[in-house]
Structures are given as structure tokens and as C-alpha cells.
Enzyme design. Structure first.
Site, short mmCIF file in Angstrom:
data_model
loop_
_atom_site.label_atom_id
_atom_site.label_comp_id
_atom_site.label_asym_id
_atom_site.label_seq_id
_atom_site.Cartn_x
_atom_site.Cartn_y
_atom_site.Cartn_z
N TYR A 1 16.24 30.15 47.29
CA TYR A 1 15.14 31.10 47.54
C TYR A 1 13.79 30.56 47.06
CZ TYR A 1 18.58 34.76 48.63
OH TYR A 1 19.58 35.49 49.19
N LYS B 1 30.13 26.93 45.48
CA LYS B 1 30.57 26.34 46.75
C LYS B 1 30.63 24.83 46.47
CE LYS B 1 31.60 26.74 51.13
NZ LYS B 1 32.88 27.34 51.57
N ASP C 1 33.34 31.93 49.42
CA ASP C 1 34.02 32.56 50.57
C ASP C 1 35.27 33.30 50.09
OD1 ASP C 1 34.68 29.97 49.90
OD2 ASP C 1 35.18 29.31 51.91
N ASP D 1 23.05 37.55 45.51
CA ASP D 1 22.36 38.54 46.34
C ASP D 1 23.38 39.21 47.27
OD1 ASP D 1 20.55 39.94 47.83
OD2 ASP D 1 19.47 38.20 48.60
N ASP E 1 25.67 43.06 46.64
CA ASP E 1 25.61 44.16 47.61
C ASP E 1 27.01 44.52 48.11
OD1 ASP E 1 22.91 44.48 47.46
OD2 ASP E 1 22.55 44.29 49.62
#
Ligand code: NAD
Length: 357
Positions: free
Chosen positions: A135, A190, A222, A246, A250
Site C-alpha cells: 500500500y 505468502k 490462501d 485488510d 473484513d
């Protein structure tokens, strides 16, 4: 104890008013000062995070934040959009650790889209690194692709990066938090594909040596996304980078089925923090007096715990929330047959009453 109160837009003003009522009903003394932020600040001062608001936040022990945003600001230049205020506060206050608990209250077990047995008793804490990762990494932009199969075509790119100190400090935050819970940390990465997250995994493993009393496991993002819906109760503390955090936070918040219930905290190295509900400004229900104020009230409890050293008062608020739910009081978002429908204000009043009892 100085609190900057930034209600923001939409339902922000309604829900923050209830949290303040709850704080004021405690036998504690706070200095509270309110300022404009988001679209409300843009309308009044031409900027979503005016200098005076930022100064107030920086000089306070904690910021109690409502929510910002409205579709009517979507056509503004990006730096002037209400949501930029949050990024500005994070950056200027150095808020690098985002805490997002996902707790399923027994009374709301049927509000989830998952089977009750999967989520009854759920209590996960997702800790998201907030200031690094793809980001904020530079360079980023658009250009003509210099090489590859589509050399010469238009392309866009971002840079994923983390420095050692950034990973070390968020790992420590996670291990410390786990010590106060069930002593288990899952680090999500990852590493099988990304160099940045192999580095992340190596450093989290190194830092873990200082916390032999906490169990650590590593999980690819994943798989973590799958496990959150398959067997969410396997997790205690989950720590991960900015982008994965992020998305996963959620996902985790939806496990409980009620976004109006979920608080969050963002902290810096000196435990100064910004406390806000996990949801947005909900323009669709703003001004109707029907928003659920409990996420914001629970954010105020987190503020008492993490930034103001008032653990007992934090627990009292959390107990009071459980009590009003047990009494069957429900705002529209968590209402079901057989419960009592209440407004935003009535819910706030009920929490205050439960605190006094
Ligand atoms: P939202 O979270 O505001 O709303 C999503 C849905 O949940 C809506 O149907 C809303 O009515 C409902 N909802 C949210 N909070 C609720 C509550 N306390 N009680 C009852 N129902 C509630 O997300 P959105 O609609 O995607 O975004 C609306 C605006 O909020 C946008 O401008 C967005 O950019 C902004 N936003 C701000 C923040 C923030 O301030 N931290 C976070 C997310 C979105």
C-alpha cells in the site's frame, strides 16, 4: 487523560454520541475535545483532515473516531476525499498496529451466515501491520512496460516491501497480545511466492525465540482465508501484513454476522491510539437513529484498555454490552424475532443503565 473526539460523517455523529455518554457515566475524568474530520471537515474547511484536527489528535492520549465518507464526495480529487483523513492520522501518529477482534456473542450466534456450532464462542484477534507493504511501497505508478511479453504496452505497478524493524515490532505486538489471551499466534504470509513474505516469516520466527511461552504457526494467506470460514475457532491471534490483514480482517468480521458490533484499535509505539468501529459511515441509514452504537462503545472500551490504562473500566463496559444483549435489546442490524427492537439512543442508554446497575 485527553481524548480527541472525531465523529466524522454519516452515522459517525450518532454512534460517537452514545460512546461519549457511556464514557461520561464512568467514575473517571476525561478531557474531551471534539473536532471535524472527513467530509464534514471538507465542507467546513476544504480539507478532510484540517491542521487543527490533526494537532488535536497528536496532542491527545487517544482518538475516538466515528466514521468518514459519503458517496457525494466520490468525485473529489483523491487527496481531498474523506477517507484520506484516516490515512493522514495513521501516518502522522505512526499507528502501525491495527487490532481487529472478531468476537461472537452467544446471543447473536444466529446472526452469522455460518453454522452456529462453528462460531459459538469465537474470539479471534487479527493484528494487521498498517504502515508498510504494497500500500505504501515506492516506486508505484503507470508507465510503458519496459520488458516482458507485453513490452511497449501500458502497465501499472506497485511495490511490496517491508523492513526488518517494521516486521519485528508488529511480531512483538502480536506475541505480547497473545500472552494476555490463549498464547497462540498464527503468522499469515505468502512465503511460497513472495520474497517479502519469506523475509516476514523468517523474522517472525526469530522474534518468537523471545516468547517461548507462546505457540507460533505459519499459514499461507490462501489457506488462512479458507480456515477462517472452515474452522475459525482454531485461531487465537493472527498477525499479518497490511494487504492480507485488510482482507482477512473484513472476512473475520463477517464471521460474526454483525458489522455494527465490531470495534477496532490502531496503536503506535507509545500506545497512543485511534479507536473506531470496523464499519463505515453507512450513509444509507444516517440520520435515522437506527445505527448500532455498540461497535463504537466497544472501541471506547479498547481505548480505556490500551491507551488509558483503565482495564477495569474497559471490562465493565464489555460486561454491560453483554448484559444488554442478554436482555434481548437489539438495533435493526441484529434484530431477530423474539428480541426487542431499540434505536441508537435507546441502546446507548441501556448500556449506561447496565453500567450503573
Ligand atoms: P459501511 O460499513 O458504511 O456500510 C455497509 C453496510 O453496513 C450498510 O448497509 C450499512 O447500513 C451497514 N452498517 C454499517 N455500520 C452499521 C451500524 N453501526 N449499524 C447498523 N448498520 C450498519 O460501508 P459502505 O457502505 O461500503 O461505505 C459507506 C461509506 O463509508 C463510504 O464512503 C466508505 O468510503 C466509508 N467507509 C469509511 C470507513 C471508516 O471511516 N473507517 C470504513 C469503511 C467505509
Amino acid at each position: 487523560m485527553k481524548i480527541a473526539v472525531l465523529p466524522g460523517d454519516g452515522i459517525g455523529t450518532e454512534i460517537v454520541a452514545e460512546a461519549i455518554k457511556v464514557l461520561q457515566s464512568l467514575d473517571l475524568r476525561f478531557e474531551m475535545e471534539t473536532a471535524l474530520v472527513g467530509g464534514a471537515a471538507y465542507d467546513a474547511h476544504g480539507h478532510p483532515l484540517p491542521e487543527a484536527t490533526l494537532k488535536l489528535a497528536m496532542q491527545s492520549d487517544a482518538v475516538l473516531f466515528g466514521a468518514v465518507g459519503d458517496w457525494k464526495y466520490d468525485s473529489l480529487d483523491r487527496p481531498l476525499r474523506p477517507e484520506q483523513a484516516i490515512l493522514g492520522l495513521r501516518k502522522n501518529m505512526g499507528l502501525f498496529a491495527n487490532f481487529r477482534p472478531a468476537i461472537c456473542y452467544q446471543e447473536l450466534v444466529n446472526a452469522s451466515s455460518l453454522k452456529p456450532e462453528l462460531i459459538a464462542g469465537l474470539d479471534i484477534l487479527i493484528i494487521r501491520e498498517l504502515t508498510g507493504d504494497i500500500y505504501f511501497g515506492q516506486p508505484r505508478g503507470r508507465r510503458v512496460a519496459p520488458d516482458g511479453a507485453f513490452a511497449g504496452a501500458e502497465e501499472a505497478f506497485d511495490t511490496m516491501r517491508y523492513t526488518r524493524p517494521e516486521i519485528e515490532r508488529i511480531a512483538r505486538v502480536a506475541f505480547e497480545a497473545a500472552r494476555k489471551r490463549h498464547k497462540r499466534v498464527t503468522s499469515v504470509d505468502k512465503a511460497n511466492v513472495l520474497e517479502t513474505f519469506q523475509f516476514w516469516k523468517d523474522i517472525v520466527t526469530e522474534v518468537h525465540k523471545d516468547y517461548p511461552d507462546v505457540a507460533l504457526d505459519h499459514m499461507y494467506v490462501d489457506n488462512a482465508a479458507m480456515q477462517l470460514v472452515k474452522e475459525p475457532k482454531r485461531f487465537d491471534v493472527v498477525v499479518t501484513g497490511n494487504m492480507f490483514g485488510d482482507i482477512l480482517s473484513d472476512e473475520a468480521s463477517m464471521l460474526t454476522g454483525s458489522i455494527g458490533m465490531l470495534p477496532s484499535a490502531s496503536l503506535n509505539a507509545s500506545r497512543q491510539g485511534l479507536y473506531e468501529p470496523s464499519h463505515g459511515s453507512a450513509p444509507d441509514i444516517a440520520g435515522k437513529g437506527i445505527a448500532n452504537p455498540l461497535a463504537t462503545i466497544l472501541s471506547a472500551a479498547m481505548m480505556l484498555r490500551f491507551s488509558l490504562d483503565q482495564e477495569e473500566a474497559a471490562l465493565r463496559i464489555e460486561q454491560a454490552v453483554k448484559k444488554v444483549l442478554a436482555q434481548g435489546l437489539r438495533t435493526a442490524d441484529i434484530y431477530s424475532d423474539g428480541t426487542q427492537h431499540v434505536s441508537t439512543k435507546e441502546m446507548g442508554d441501556a448500556v449506561v443503565k447496565a453500567l450503573a446497575a
